[in-house]
Design a protein around this motif. Sequence first.
Motif, short mmCIF file in Angstrom:
data_model
loop_
_atom_site.label_atom_id
_atom_site.label_comp_id
_atom_site.label_asym_id
_atom_site.label_seq_id
_atom_site.Cartn_x
_atom_site.Cartn_y
_atom_site.Cartn_z
N UNK A 1 34.10 22.57 37.76
CA UNK A 1 34.85 22.03 36.47
C UNK A 1 36.05 22.45 36.29
N UNK A 2 36.47 23.84 36.79
CA UNK A 2 37.66 24.29 36.39
C UNK A 2 38.69 24.31 37.55
N UNK A 3 38.24 23.33 38.55
CA UNK A 3 39.19 23.12 39.67
C UNK A 3 39.34 24.57 40.62
N UNK A 4 38.36 25.21 40.48
CA UNK A 4 38.39 26.36 41.32
C UNK A 4 37.83 26.38 42.66
N UNK A 5 36.73 25.44 42.76
CA UNK A 5 36.03 25.27 43.95
C UNK A 5 35.84 23.84 44.06
#
Length: 476
Positions: A79-83
């Motif tokens: 959701x945080x765009x990290x993975x």
Amino acid sequence: MSHVLEAVATHIREQAATYCESSRVPGYLAGVYHDGGQTVVAHGVANVVTSAPMREDTGFLFGSVTKVLTTTLVLQQVERGIVDLAERVVKYLPEFKLITPSAAEEIRVRNLLTHTNGIDADLFFLDARGRSALKLFLGGLGQYCGALFRPDEYISYSNGGMIVAGRLLEVLTGTSYHDLLKREVYATAGMDDSCTSAEEAILRSTAVGHFPDPDTMGARRTGMFMLPDSWAPAGSTPIGTICDLLAFGRTHLANGVSPSGKRVLSRESTARMRSVSHDMGTPNVPPIGLGWLLVPFGETTVLSMSGASPGGVAVLVVVPEHDLVFAAFGNDLRAMALHDQILLWLLRQHLNVGVPDLVPDTSSVGDLTRYAGTYRSNQLRVDVSVVDGQLEEKVTYEPLDDAQERIFTGFSGGLFPAPPRRFVAIRKDLFAPAGMPLEAFNGYSRQLLVSYHGVSDGHPNYRCAGGRMTRREHVG
């Protein structure tokens, strides 16, 4: 508490007392949340040596129920765009390797969470503790573990996959798995009494595991409380209460919002976790979502994960269609059958859910010799032969080294190797333990069925038992 939940609590209390007395299980905990109300039942003792009572707030090891917590952590980072779930794991963990050439490079992040990665590390217990434990486990994979199959080919319950996911989280967030779990799941989901170490657990009432005494069939306390830290994301270290698991289950029931109103996951992420990612189409392996097993009971789908610890077994069940969460723990592995009984009672009698027989009938199979042979996975050998018109299985543990053997012996309570077991044909490529009626497999016991997959040269290439694959050893 409503009169309905009072009746549920009374039934569970009576059922637990009867079962524990007859089966010699020392203690049991169970909790039910339904339609705005909640109840917790405690029975027996938490430790047969100290006679400490099992209390409603007694803590216990979550075991593999942790895998749904680990999956929740990964989805938060999505959701945080990290993975990106569709990316290859090696993009984030270049050091991730397996001894099977090029196998690691094919595995994507989602394969870690759907048990479709093929990593052959189900019994790879690396004796490592502290903040470097997951890094050391990853290094061990590259030295000792290969691949059973290519990604997405099959489902095979994967401790190794979840541990790789835990290490991926550490690298991407710069935070240890334990600290991340406390901050991002325990604190936000309202799991106020959960911890990640024996040092913390000893400060409160905590249950320990037990194994059947082979001489008396009574319960003897485990000699090992928990598995090493290297297995933390797969379930070795998280500890909490029934109320904690109910809070986590309610969070997924409420589309990612905890009972306190904090958002843990988005509605889209919780829906993604409960959507079918892979289905092998065999009764003994439920369809898999992300983290959750999507267990069919007739027309009703139950989100579920069970978790073994040394001498203990926990379970978490979420029934979205009926606004119900069930969590339980028994400090003896024989309690799994009680989990089964209570869940089926909740579905049939409490929720009036129709639960037809999973395997309604049998059909003839013919020549059984095609199944005979030797099947292997990491440190495990299964010899299958045909005896008196049935399949006979002899399972042998082949330890990699003394440390592996010591940890596995502690985890299994020294009850291994088990005597040979007989299986009868139900239909083509599906077998049941001899002497068990078909209706016995309607609940969790469906995992006792054995299936065969991937035919070539007239013989199956894989045997699946307990949701785990072993691969046929080809001779010559």
